[in-house]
Design a protein around this motif. Sequence first.
Motif, PDB file in Angstrom:
ATOM      1  N   TYR A 147      33.974 -31.801  39.112  1.00 35.46           N
ATOM      2  CA  TYR A 147      34.600 -33.117  39.079  1.00 35.46           C
ATOM      3  C   TYR A 147      35.927 -33.057  39.822  1.00 35.46           C
ATOM      4  O   TYR A 147      36.473 -31.977  40.063  1.00 35.46           O
ATOM      5  CB  TYR A 147      34.807 -33.610  37.645  1.00 35.46           C
ATOM      6  CG  TYR A 147      35.747 -32.759  36.812  1.00 35.46           C
ATOM      7  CD1 TYR A 147      37.105 -33.066  36.703  1.00 35.46           C
ATOM      8  CD2 TYR A 147      35.277 -31.641  36.116  1.00 35.46           C
ATOM      9  CE1 TYR A 147      37.958 -32.296  35.943  1.00 35.46           C
ATOM     10  CE2 TYR A 147      36.126 -30.861  35.356  1.00 35.46           C
ATOM     11  CZ  TYR A 147      37.466 -31.186  35.270  1.00 35.46           C
ATOM     12  OH  TYR A 147      38.319 -30.401  34.526  1.00 35.46           O
ATOM     13  N   ILE A 170      21.939 -38.539  43.367  1.00 33.17           N
ATOM     14  CA  ILE A 170      21.690 -38.578  41.927  1.00 33.17           C
ATOM     15  C   ILE A 170      20.243 -38.967  41.612  1.00 33.17           C
ATOM     16  O   ILE A 170      19.591 -38.344  40.758  1.00 33.17           O
ATOM     17  CB  ILE A 170      22.678 -39.550  41.232  1.00 33.17           C
ATOM     18  CG1 ILE A 170      24.118 -39.018  41.366  1.00 33.17           C
ATOM     19  CG2 ILE A 170      22.322 -39.705  39.752  1.00 33.17           C
ATOM     20  CD1 ILE A 170      25.173 -39.962  40.838  1.00 33.17           C
ATOM     21  N   LYS A 183      19.291 -29.969  35.681  1.00 29.15           N
ATOM     22  CA  LYS A 183      19.828 -31.277  36.052  1.00 29.15           C
ATOM     23  C   LYS A 183      21.152 -31.526  35.339  1.00 29.15           C
ATOM     24  O   LYS A 183      22.118 -32.023  35.946  1.00 29.15           O
ATOM     25  CB  LYS A 183      18.821 -32.374  35.701  1.00 29.15           C
ATOM     26  CG  LYS A 183      17.541 -32.346  36.527  1.00 29.15           C
ATOM     27  CD  LYS A 183      16.562 -33.426  36.082  1.00 29.15           C
ATOM     28  CE  LYS A 183      15.275 -33.373  36.896  1.00 29.15           C
ATOM     29  NZ  LYS A 183      14.306 -34.418  36.493  1.00 29.15           N
ATOM     30  N   GLN A 184      21.199 -31.172  34.062  1.00 25.40           N
ATOM     31  CA  GLN A 184      22.435 -31.363  33.301  1.00 25.40           C
ATOM     32  C   GLN A 184      23.548 -30.469  33.828  1.00 25.40           C
ATOM     33  O   GLN A 184      24.711 -30.872  33.881  1.00 25.40           O
ATOM     34  CB  GLN A 184      22.169 -31.073  31.828  1.00 25.40           C
ATOM     35  CG  GLN A 184      21.262 -32.099  31.158  1.00 25.40           C
ATOM     36  CD  GLN A 184      20.898 -31.725  29.734  1.00 25.40           C
ATOM     37  OE1 GLN A 184      21.078 -30.583  29.313  1.00 25.40           O
ATOM     38  NE2 GLN A 184      20.381 -32.686  28.990  1.00 25.40           N
ATOM     39  N   ARG A 187      24.911 -31.990  37.120  1.00 25.67           N
ATOM     40  CA  ARG A 187      25.670 -33.213  36.884  1.00 25.67           C
ATOM     41  C   ARG A 187      26.880 -32.994  35.983  1.00 25.67           C
ATOM     42  O   ARG A 187      27.734 -33.871  35.853  1.00 25.67           O
ATOM     43  CB  ARG A 187      24.756 -34.278  36.244  1.00 25.67           C
ATOM     44  CG  ARG A 187      23.679 -34.817  37.141  1.00 25.67           C
ATOM     45  CD  ARG A 187      24.247 -35.586  38.335  1.00 25.67           C
ATOM     46  NE  ARG A 187      25.086 -36.685  37.910  1.00 25.67           N
ATOM     47  CZ  ARG A 187      26.260 -36.982  38.452  1.00 25.67           C
ATOM     48  NH1 ARG A 187      26.738 -36.258  39.456  1.00 25.67           N
ATOM     49  NH2 ARG A 187      26.954 -38.014  38.021  1.00 25.67           N
ATOM     50  N   SER A 194      28.117 -35.154  43.656  1.00 26.98           N
ATOM     51  CA  SER A 194      27.044 -35.954  44.255  1.00 26.98           C
ATOM     52  C   SER A 194      27.540 -36.627  45.523  1.00 26.98           C
ATOM     53  O   SER A 194      28.754 -36.675  45.799  1.00 26.98           O
ATOM     54  CB  SER A 194      26.567 -37.020  43.269  1.00 26.98           C
ATOM     55  OG  SER A 194      27.580 -38.002  43.075  1.00 26.98           O
ATOM     56  N   GLU A 197      29.918 -39.361  44.422  1.00 26.20           N
ATOM     57  CA  GLU A 197      31.242 -38.869  44.045  1.00 26.20           C
ATOM     58  C   GLU A 197      32.026 -38.426  45.270  1.00 26.20           C
ATOM     59  O   GLU A 197      33.247 -38.648  45.344  1.00 26.20           O
ATOM     60  CB  GLU A 197      31.089 -37.722  43.053  1.00 26.20           C
ATOM     61  CG  GLU A 197      30.584 -38.172  41.698  1.00 26.20           C
ATOM     62  CD  GLU A 197      30.093 -37.030  40.840  1.00 26.20           C
ATOM     63  OE1 GLU A 197      30.247 -37.108  39.605  1.00 26.20           O
ATOM     64  OE2 GLU A 197      29.538 -36.051  41.391  1.00 26.20           O
TER      65      GLU A 197
END
Length: 276
Positions: A147, A170, A183-184, A187, A194, A197
């Motif tokens: 992030y 995504i 996947k988790q 993300r 992504s 983002e």
Amino acid sequence: SSGNCYYLGTDQYAILIDAGIPVRTIQKVLRENGLSFSKIMAVLITHDHTDHIRSAGSLGELYHLPVYSTKAVHSGMERNYGMSKKLSAASRRILERDVEFAIPGTDFRLTPFTVPHDSTDNVGYYIEVGEEGETPVRFCLVTDCGYITSDIKDYLKKADHIVIESNHDIDMLMHGPYPQYLKQRVRGEGGHLSNMECAELIHDIYHKSLKHLFLCHLSHENNTPDIAYRSAEDALRKEGVRIGEEVVLSVLMRNSTSLVYTFSGSPKDSQLTLDF
């Protein structure tokens, strides 16, 4: 995850950022592009995942290049069995976050900064190159980023040439073949940026002196170069940017070497906007 390695050089000397491909491949690609392996003065490591460090030990131990990163990254590298050779204490150089450091014998001044990821540790690099009294080349790399932080934005806003992760679409990820836990992970806050983002980040940090924007670390299963490019392109166009005239936008391909770019002059003097 196919292997990451970036070359940044002048006529006199150069550095590598990450070394996730074989040394022979590094030498071959440099030779084919008229670049000298012997000019490399140091290796910078972002984090301790194998696709970024596979050849770091060989570069340090066999070619006697100092390998720079944080203490935690070096500890993670020591535990990673994916490295072809372990680094001795003589090859390791420790960097501190947000503290500028000059590579001895060069005009490279670099600052590592925190990038969140699920590795032992991870940093991006803000780098200035140039002799005292001249306008420096300002470069920044952010990859494997879960992030965006305010510090990341601040460093990117200072750079004229940026490499930024645009890992996945995504929808492709969520409807693709990855198991749910993976996947988790992708993300999550220790995962990857992504396309959306990345585009939002480009919108937030765009500034008039930006000349080059490179999209890196694209997923093979969950992205395409075209989708990543169009997402970043839309973000720049919303800022009124003339792509190819004011900013060179390029996708760094997963399984092939990029073009060689010269970080000087107007973007329209540089090579093209799309590498696929």
